[in-house]
Design an enzyme around this catalytic site. Structure first.
Site, PDB file in Angstrom:
ATOM      1  N   CYS A  16       0.795 -26.946  -1.956  1.00 49.15           N
ATOM      2  CA  CYS A  16      -0.321 -26.846  -2.915  1.00 49.15           C
ATOM      3  C   CYS A  16      -0.273 -25.502  -3.640  1.00 49.15           C
ATOM      4  O   CYS A  16      -0.429 -25.434  -4.860  1.00 49.15           O
ATOM      5  CB  CYS A  16      -1.658 -26.972  -2.186  1.00 49.15           C
ATOM      6  SG  CYS A  16      -1.888 -28.527  -1.301  1.00 49.15           S
ATOM      7  N   ASP A 487       8.365  15.796   6.320  1.00 52.06           N
ATOM      8  CA  ASP A 487       8.133  17.021   5.568  1.00 52.06           C
ATOM      9  C   ASP A 487       7.476  17.992   6.558  1.00 52.06           C
ATOM     10  O   ASP A 487       6.804  17.561   7.500  1.00 52.06           O
ATOM     11  CB  ASP A 487       7.190  16.732   4.398  1.00 52.06           C
ATOM     12  CG  ASP A 487       6.743  17.996   3.710  1.00 52.06           C
ATOM     13  OD1 ASP A 487       7.605  18.795   3.331  1.00 52.06           O
ATOM     14  OD2 ASP A 487       5.524  18.187   3.573  1.00 52.06           O
TER      15      ASP A 487
END
Length: 794
Positions: A16, A487
């Site tokens: 569908c 970092d």
């Protein structure tokens, strides 16, 4: 172009969703479409000029619908027919309005709109701005989408219960008591056409548009059983002259429809739970607030708050906007946004966010972000977008579902022919049983639900934990990662300089040295100045000295006179650093700030950016999981080496400019590594994008919400472990769902076709095929719902 979401009604399987996608893609001006079967909504990128009414009609043409609300309200102030036309013209431009008609004679507005795109209050605002008045008659606007879903659920429940009541005597009368076939016919017919109506309706629409879906299979299978039984009951002469004995199989038809309805009811009920996380987030939005108007604070709807307004927040009340505290001190519970359980103390100058709870004191805040701009609204938007995405696995499943039903139809017909020609007597019975069983058992619902339900529940669970997963593709990336890079500043460290120590060189009192520094720095916006002032606040040393002739020397420091003495606060020349290296200083020194009196160095303030307490633990756990863990930093090699040694990193890359970080990640990728980059989402945006997987440490920043594949709303480094664990769990759930959905069909279809009969005498009864099909979908949804109880190991 505009991105919108439309709530869809009537979908029953992945096919569908695919039909709606394909239909909408054919409309000129629609750039992209994604239909989520599990969430029952369509996400479209389309030209603003496209009529929503036309889009709705195209969806209805193929047998589905859009959730809309139809209302009519009085409009005052119209003086002629042109007033009515003017209102119609302006409202037709509003995104979300499907149809509008203003009756000048009756002074009434007739409106159809999509409630997820526009509200009646928005409509009223447009009309009021035109100089007219829309009377809402003090009616509360209902949650139309929820109402439509509940109506759909009630309809299925009612059809199921009526079918069940009738199916029980049909089953007993067929299997044990041998009721009169006419009586069985009377009981079965309401089941077939009332209980089975949703299947017939969808199947008719599908066939009309040259498409097949699960409704086609159920309708065709049960109708075959029913028609055969009706002929046997009322027209047995049809079978005269053949070797076929007229028998009835009303029980097969009745039980199949009943079980499929039960499966669909349970599936929809379970699916309604998949969006609980979004509903929880939406419930955090307060409806009213006390806002300063003139000299008083008055209670008004939150939608009427503007940037710059002063809002009064009482204890135990949710904060209605993002803003800054301008008066008062309180503890704020931010757990609903960040996952952090302990309330935070907030003072003047601190930021607060919509949806969080003011725990204690009365505070006043200045509104900085309202409506769709708030952090909560952006998180909700991100979660909804992520839940609506499709992985490459899901796209493959969609393609399979597209050809699945025609293949099953072919298998069913071929199977029935084989049984009829070569099967044992009565061969017609075996042919009919295998035909119906294959059609019924092969429903592709479970395949269609496998991925979206896990995504919706898992991504929703992440939002509760302060983890935003930006889409299905992210989960596939997580599985491939072998290298994790952090970092340093703001990620492994706090990214904020803190006074570690004050060194006295001339027998000066340390507190006095700190007060001298603070007195000179108190009006500076430099990060070092802020760190010094923060330390003075902690030590309650805010009684500053009077400073004359204050002068800043950019890049060097600041000078001024206290009494007759000239003081200078600034950087220590590099050659002097060696003289103080024997002091007890930590490895992560960012700055040594000198205090000079009349040109002579009398003290040093040591400022450090400290490692997060949990950094070592997180690195160790990642390495235990088999990842290589490294660090990328712009800091000097000596500092990077010391940090790396303390944390036990696999490697580090130092002295890298922000713009070079992405290049370094690319170099690692060229070596064959699959890299996850973890940064603070501000200066690491390019590196996060370059990495195979970008994880942004959010801290509530705007850029972080837009950066990275995964965003950690809070600053807890353990969130990295939680995010990876949750992502792995979601993807594992998707794979298991797909496995069971596929294996169900791989095993079920051959058994239904009678493959085991020649060897073991086993032939699947169509009733049991219906039962198995109904519960395959329920199993997949239930398995996905288990993600809602997910708990991490940290």
């Amino acid at each position: 172009m505009e991105k919108i979401e439309l709530p869809i009604l009537g979908m029953s399987c992945a096919g569908c969703a695919l039909r709606i996608e394909n239909t909408l893609k054919e409309i000129d001006g629609i750039e992209d479409v994604s239909v989520n079967f599990s969430l029952e909504r369509a996400e479209l990128i389309l030209d603003k000029k496209i009529s929503l009414k036309y889009v709705k009609e195209k969806i209805e043409e193929i047998g589905y619908g859009i959730v809309t609300s139809k209302v009519n309200f009085p409009v005052l102030g119209m003086t002629c027919i042109n007033c009515a036309k003017r209102i119609e013209q302006e409202l037709s431009k509003v995104l979300g309005v499907v149809d509008v008609n203003v009756d000048f004679a009756q002074e009434k507005l007739f409106l159809e709109y999509v409630p997820t795109l526009v509200s009646v209050k928005d409509i009223k605002r447009v009309i009021d701005n035109l100089g007219y008045e829309l009377l809402l008659e003090n009616k509360e606007i209902e949650d139309v989408v929820k109402e439509a879903r509940e109506k759909e659920l009630k309809d299925i429940k009612r059809r199921f219960l009526i079918s069940l009541i009738l199916a029980i005597p049909v089953f007993l009368g067929s299997m044990f008591f041998k009721f009169n076939p006419v009586f069985l016919f009377l009981l079965t017919t309401p089941i077939q056409f009332y209980g089975g109506y949703p299947f017939y309706k969808s199947a008719y629409s599908a066939i009309k548009h040259r498409f097949f879906d699960m409704n086609t299979l159920v309708s065709l299978g049960t109708t075959s059983s029913y028609i055969y039984s009706v002929l046997s009951t009322f027209f047995p002469s049809v079978f005269s002259g053949t070797n076929v004995r007229p028998e009835v199989y009303y029980d097969s038809s009745a039980i199949i429809i009943t079980f499929v309805l039960l499966g669909r009811f349970l599936e929809k009920k379970a699916k309604s739970k998949t969006s609980q996380a979004i509903n929880k987030l939406l419930s955090l939005k307060p409806e009213t607030a006390f806002v300063k108007r003139g000299d008083d604070f008055v209670e008004i709807p939150v939608e009427e708050i503007f940037k710059g307004d002063i809002v009064l927040i009482k204890p135990s009340v949710r904060i209605p906007v993002d803003g800054e505290i301008i008066d008062g001190i309180s503890y704020i519970d931010e757990s609903m946004l960040t996952g952090e359980s302990l309330p935070k103390e907030k003072r003047v100058g601190d930021k607060v966010y919509e949806g969080t709870i003011n725990m204690s004191g009365v505070i006043k805040i200045r509104a900085e972000k309202v409506g769709q701009e708030t952090l909560l609204s952006r998180i909700i938007r991100k979660v909804e977008e992520a839940q609506n995405t499709k992985s490459s696995v899901q796209r493959l499943v969609d393609r399979i579902a597209n050809v699945f039903v025609p293949i099953v139809l072919a298998i069913a017909f071929l199977t029935s022919v084989v049984w009829y020609i070569w099967g044992p007597s009565p061969s017609y019975k075996y042919a009919l049983f295998s035909f119906v069983s294959v059609l019924v058992i092969a429903c592709p619902c479970a395949l269609g639900l496998a991925t979206p339900t896990a995504l919706v529940v898992g991504i929703g669970k992440g939002s509760e934990m302060g983890i935003l997963i930006n889409g299905a593709e992210v989960l596939e990336k997580v599985e491939k990662i072998d290298t994790v890079i952090f970092d340093k500043t703001g990620t492994l460290t706090y990214g904020k300089l803190k006074v570690k120590d004050v060194l006295s060189l001339k027998e000066y009192d340390k507190e006095k040295l700190l007060k001298i520094a603070g007195s000179l720095e108190r009006f500076s916006e430099h990060p070092i100045a802020k760190s010094i002032l923060e330390e003075l606040k902690i030590q309650d040393l805010l009684d500053f000295y009077e400073v004359r002739n204050l002068r800043e020397q950019p890049g060097y420091g600041i000078e001024g006179y206290i009494g007759e003495d000239k003081y200078f606060i600034g950087r220590i020349e590099d050659y002097l650093r060696e003289d103080y290296k024997n002091f007890n200083l930590d490895f992560a020194i960012s700055n040594l700030v000198g205090i000079y009196k009349n040109g002579e160095l009398v003290g040093i303030i040591v400022l450090q950016d400290q490692l997060r307490e949990d950094a070592k633990f997180v690195v160790e756990r990642l390495m235990d999981k088999g990842y290589k863990v490294g660090m990328l930093t712009g800091d000097k090699k000596e500092v990077a080496e010391e940090v790396s040694k303390n944390l036990g990193l696999s490697f580090y890359i130092s002295e890298v400019l922000p713009e070079e970080k992405a290049e370094k990640i690319l170099e690692l990728q060229k070596e064959g590594k699959k890299v996850a980059m973890i940064g603070d989402g501000i200066n690491d945006a390019v590196a996060l994008a370059q990495a195979d997987l970008g994880i942004a440490m959010g801290n509530g920043t705007d850029i972080a919400i837009e950066s990275g594949d995964i965003v950690l709303v809070n600053s807890d480094l353990k969130g990295v472990l939680r995010a990876l664990e949750l992502s792995e769990k979601i993807f594992k759930t998707i794979k298991w769902n797909l496995f069971w959905a596929f294996i169900y069909n791989v095993i079920g279809i051959p058994i239904a076709s009678g493959l085991l009969y020649p060897f073991f005498g086993i032939l699947l009864n169509p009733m049991f095929a219906g039962m198995a099909m109904a519960f395959s979908s329920v199993f997949v949804v239930t398995n996905s719902l288990r993600l809602g109880r997910f708990k991490t190991s940290v």
